[in-house]
Design a protein around this motif. Structure first.
Motif, PDB file in Angstrom:
ATOM      1  N   MET A   7      45.052  42.865  44.079  1.00 32.19           N
ATOM      2  CA  MET A   7      45.123  41.539  43.468  1.00 32.19           C
ATOM      3  C   MET A   7      45.258  41.648  41.952  1.00 32.19           C
ATOM      4  N   GLN A   8      44.562  42.610  41.351  1.00 34.57           N
ATOM      5  CA  GLN A   8      44.661  42.788  39.905  1.00 34.57           C
ATOM      6  C   GLN A   8      46.062  43.229  39.480  1.00 34.57           C
ATOM      7  N   ALA A  13      43.840  41.691  35.798  1.00 35.26           N
ATOM      8  CA  ALA A  13      42.409  41.890  36.036  1.00 35.26           C
ATOM      9  C   ALA A  13      41.582  40.654  35.704  1.00 35.26           C
ATOM     10  N   LYS A  14      41.945  39.934  34.636  1.00 36.95           N
ATOM     11  CA  LYS A  14      41.143  38.780  34.228  1.00 36.95           C
ATOM     12  C   LYS A  14      41.256  37.607  35.205  1.00 36.95           C
ATOM     13  N   ASN A  15      42.219  37.665  36.109  1.00 42.94           N
ATOM     14  CA  ASN A  15      42.423  36.566  37.057  1.00 42.94           C
ATOM     15  C   ASN A  15      41.919  36.891  38.462  1.00 42.94           C
ATOM     16  N   VAL A  16      41.052  37.877  38.566  1.00 41.61           N
ATOM     17  CA  VAL A  16      40.446  38.225  39.849  1.00 41.61           C
ATOM     18  C   VAL A  16      38.928  38.244  39.691  1.00 41.61           C
ATOM     19  N   ILE A  17      38.250  37.510  40.539  1.00 42.47           N
ATOM     20  CA  ILE A  17      36.786  37.471  40.537  1.00 42.47           C
ATOM     21  C   ILE A  17      36.294  38.108  41.836  1.00 42.47           C
ATOM     22  N   TYR A  18      35.401  39.070  41.713  1.00 42.65           N
ATOM     23  CA  TYR A  18      34.895  39.726  42.917  1.00 42.65           C
ATOM     24  C   TYR A  18      33.402  40.032  42.844  1.00 42.65           C
ATOM     25  N   GLU A  19      32.812  39.861  41.652  1.00 42.30           N
ATOM     26  CA  GLU A  19      31.387  40.145  41.501  1.00 42.30           C
ATOM     27  C   GLU A  19      30.569  39.108  42.273  1.00 42.30           C
ATOM     28  N   PRO A  20      29.597  39.539  43.103  1.00 40.76           N
ATOM     29  CA  PRO A  20      28.841  38.607  43.959  1.00 40.76           C
ATOM     30  C   PRO A  20      28.233  37.437  43.211  1.00 40.76           C
ATOM     31  N   SER A  36      29.415  29.246  51.945  1.00 44.79           N
ATOM     32  CA  SER A  36      29.747  30.578  52.439  1.00 44.79           C
ATOM     33  C   SER A  36      30.535  31.296  51.347  1.00 44.79           C
ATOM     34  N   LEU A  37      30.191  32.558  51.080  1.00 45.44           N
ATOM     35  CA  LEU A  37      30.822  33.287  49.985  1.00 45.44           C
ATOM     36  C   LEU A  37      32.217  33.774  50.354  1.00 45.44           C
ATOM     37  N   PRO A  38      33.163  33.681  49.419  1.00 47.62           N
ATOM     38  CA  PRO A  38      34.489  34.265  49.633  1.00 47.62           C
ATOM     39  C   PRO A  38      34.445  35.772  49.429  1.00 47.62           C
ATOM     40  N   ARG A  39      35.483  36.443  49.867  1.00 49.16           N
ATOM     41  CA  ARG A  39      35.601  37.883  49.650  1.00 49.16           C
ATOM     42  C   ARG A  39      35.966  38.171  48.197  1.00 49.16           C
ATOM     43  N   ALA A  40      36.805  37.322  47.653  1.00 47.10           N
ATOM     44  CA  ALA A  40      37.220  37.416  46.252  1.00 47.10           C
ATOM     45  C   ALA A  40      37.917  36.116  45.895  1.00 47.10           C
ATOM     46  N   VAL A  41      38.146  35.908  44.599  1.00 42.23           N
ATOM     47  CA  VAL A  41      38.881  34.739  44.119  1.00 42.23           C
ATOM     48  C   VAL A  41      40.026  35.241  43.244  1.00 42.23           C
ATOM     49  N   VAL A  42      41.232  34.766  43.548  1.00 49.75           N
ATOM     50  CA  VAL A  42      42.427  35.173  42.822  1.00 49.75           C
ATOM     51  C   VAL A  42      43.033  33.926  42.180  1.00 49.75           C
ATOM     52  N   MET A  43      43.422  34.045  40.906  1.00 52.65           N
ATOM     53  CA  MET A  43      43.941  32.881  40.174  1.00 52.65           C
ATOM     54  C   MET A  43      45.357  33.147  39.676  1.00 52.65           C
ATOM     55  N   PRO A  44      46.360  32.890  40.508  1.00 59.94           N
ATOM     56  CA  PRO A  44      47.758  33.080  40.088  1.00 59.94           C
ATOM     57  C   PRO A  44      48.178  31.999  39.101  1.00 59.94           C
TER      58      PRO A  44
END
Length: 480
Positions: A7-8, A13-20, A36-44
């Motif tokens: 995803m990065q 890298a700044k547009n991907v969130i993965y820290e719990p 419910s928590l997502p696996r990650a968040v991606v911001m295109p």
């Protein structure tokens, strides 16, 4: 982690969130009962990036879902299956405007009200106006087919979207609809609008914009009885007047609003207030407003007044727009429902809602688009009291059953999501639901895109909903 690295590479890298600890922000939308928590968040930031993200996730069979501002009220953006959230908030550009042909092309993350702000200087605006229009996005409005106060005259979102660029769940990009005229062939755009993110992701949206009306007249009418207010709504429409909006609030909603920053001074002994707006050409509008006042008087209105200034009109509308949030001043928690009924059934249904409130012991405030019968009962409760959350959910389901029983539907603009997924059975038989699932599978055969929303699967049953009611989690929210 392979997912994060991939995803990065696509979006940076700044547009991907993965820290719990950062993912908790995305664990729910305005429906907070089942986080419910997502696996990650991606911001295109553009269509190519969205398509590349979706292709990678599809190839690796990782579930995903699109998300806008998170103001939805039915749980449509909740990652039930550990999805990767594709957040569209950075795709917020107004790409082009064609004033001569009344068209604008926007990215899905553009806030609804911001479109009007960007074109108002030229004398134009975007008509759909959900109460959350200052924060909700046009992409989210497309997903839920959002309405708003002025949909009585101007229609809901589907009436204002003419074309879209759309990323399918396998990453293919298609163009649907037509900028001008009706599209040739099947109405794919009509299928996509209101599909709640289960068929793919809109990345560019072509909308109709409108010239501002020459004049507007707004009346506030206060009634001793809900029945008289309800009869007034039908009488106005029956007289051949199509107002831009007819909104209603009951006494509990009025109390809440008057405790907020938008104090109108509603009498504490009236049962209902109507906010009625007519607009159009200046010539003849005074006459229309006069007829509205006459009809109110014929239906035993205690007081009816036409706004004498833009400031007064703005105050009245602000009190209505902020009614949902204001309920927090009279109740620690609330559930917002979204049923639709025939206008002629308003009095009957409001009485049945009052009966449900009395039987359950839970106060219910009513704030709704009376003109098109889109009800928003707000079921008040205290989640700190054991069992009240579950009771409030059951009450909400009973209210929706009443709406269907009188010939209405379970949602007008908030969507089905997960909140009302089992209530779909109130309206549709198993054959109908199977047909809808088959249609979804044409677009989303692997069920990777926002699975578990909108349509109950044959394997699920009402016991699933009952099990969810026993979770004891809060279900308050804000309007979408």
């Amino acid at each position: 982690m392979e997912l994060v690295a991939a995803m990065q590479r696509i979006v940076g890298a700044k547009n991907v969130i993965y820290e719990p600890h950062r993912l908790h922000v995305f664990s729910c939308d305005g429906y907070v009962a089942e986080p419910s928590l997502p696996r990650a968040v991606v911001m295109p930031t553009n269509t190519d990036e969205v398509a590349a993200v979706v292709r990678w996730l599809h190839q690796h069979k990782i579930p995903f879902l699109p998300r806008g501002a998170g103001t939805g009220l039915s749980g449509g953006a909740i990652p039930l299956n550990g999805e990767v959230i594709i957040s569209l908030v950075k795709m917020k550009k107004l790409l082009s405007v064609d004033f001569e042909n009344l068209r604008a092309v926007v990215q899905p993350g553009l806030v609804n009200l911001n479109l009007t702000k960007l074109i108002t200087g030229e004398g134009y605006y975007y008509a759909p106006d959900p109460s959350s229009q200052s924060v909700c996005t046009i992409g989210g409005n497309l997903a839920e087919n959002a309405g708003g106060s002025h949909c009585l005259k101007y229609g809901v979102t589907t009436n204002h979207i003419v074309a879209a660029k759309f990323v399918l769940p396998d990453g293919e990009v298609i163009d649907v609809g037509s900028g001008f005229g009706d599209p040739i062939g099947y109405d794919i755009l009509g299928l996509i609008v209101g599909s709640e993110g289960t068929l793919g992701i809109a990345t560019e949206i072509t909308v109709r914009i409108l010239k501002k009306p020459q004049a507007v007249k707004t009346a506030l009418a206060m009634f001793d009885r809900v029945e008289d207010a309800s009869n007034t709504v039908s009488a106005i429409i029956g007289a051949g007047i199509i107002p831009a909006a007819i909104e209603m609030m009951d006494q509990l909603a009025m109390q809440a609003v008057d405790k907020s920053n938008y104090h109108v001074g509603y009498p504490t002994d009236i049962e209902a207030v109507l906010l009625i707006e007519v607009d159009g050409l200046a010539a003849g509008l005074e006459e229309d407003a006069g007829r509205v006042v006459e009809i109110c008087e014929q239906n035993h209105v205690r007081m009816v007044k036409v706004a004498g200034s833009e400031a007064e009109r703005s105050l009245w509308w602000s009190s209505r727009k902020m009614a949902f949030g204001a309920i927090g001043r009279v109740s620690p928690d609330y559930i917002v429902q979204d049923g639709v009924i025939p206008r002629t059934k308003l009095t009957e249904v409001l009485q049945r809602i009052a009966d449900i409130s009395c039987e359950s012991g839970l106060p219910i405030a009513n704030v709704f688009h009376a003109g098109d019968g889109n009800l928003h009962p707000l079921i008040c409760y205290d989640s700190r009291i054991p069992g009240e959350t579950e009771k409030a959910m059951r009450v909400g389901s009973e209210v929706l059953r009443v709406c269907v029983d009188v010939g209405g539907t379970i949602t007008g603009e908030h969507g089905v999501g997960i909140e009302k997924v089992e209530e779909m059975r109130y309206q549709f038989g198993e054959a109908d639901l199977a047909a809808q699932l088959a249609m979804r599978d044409v677009f989303n055969p692997g069920a990777l895109c926002n699975a578990g929303k909108l349509i109950p699967s044959p394997a699920r049953c009402v016991e699933v909903k009952q099990a969810r009611w026993t979770t004891g989690r809060n279900a308050a929210g804000v309007e979408g």
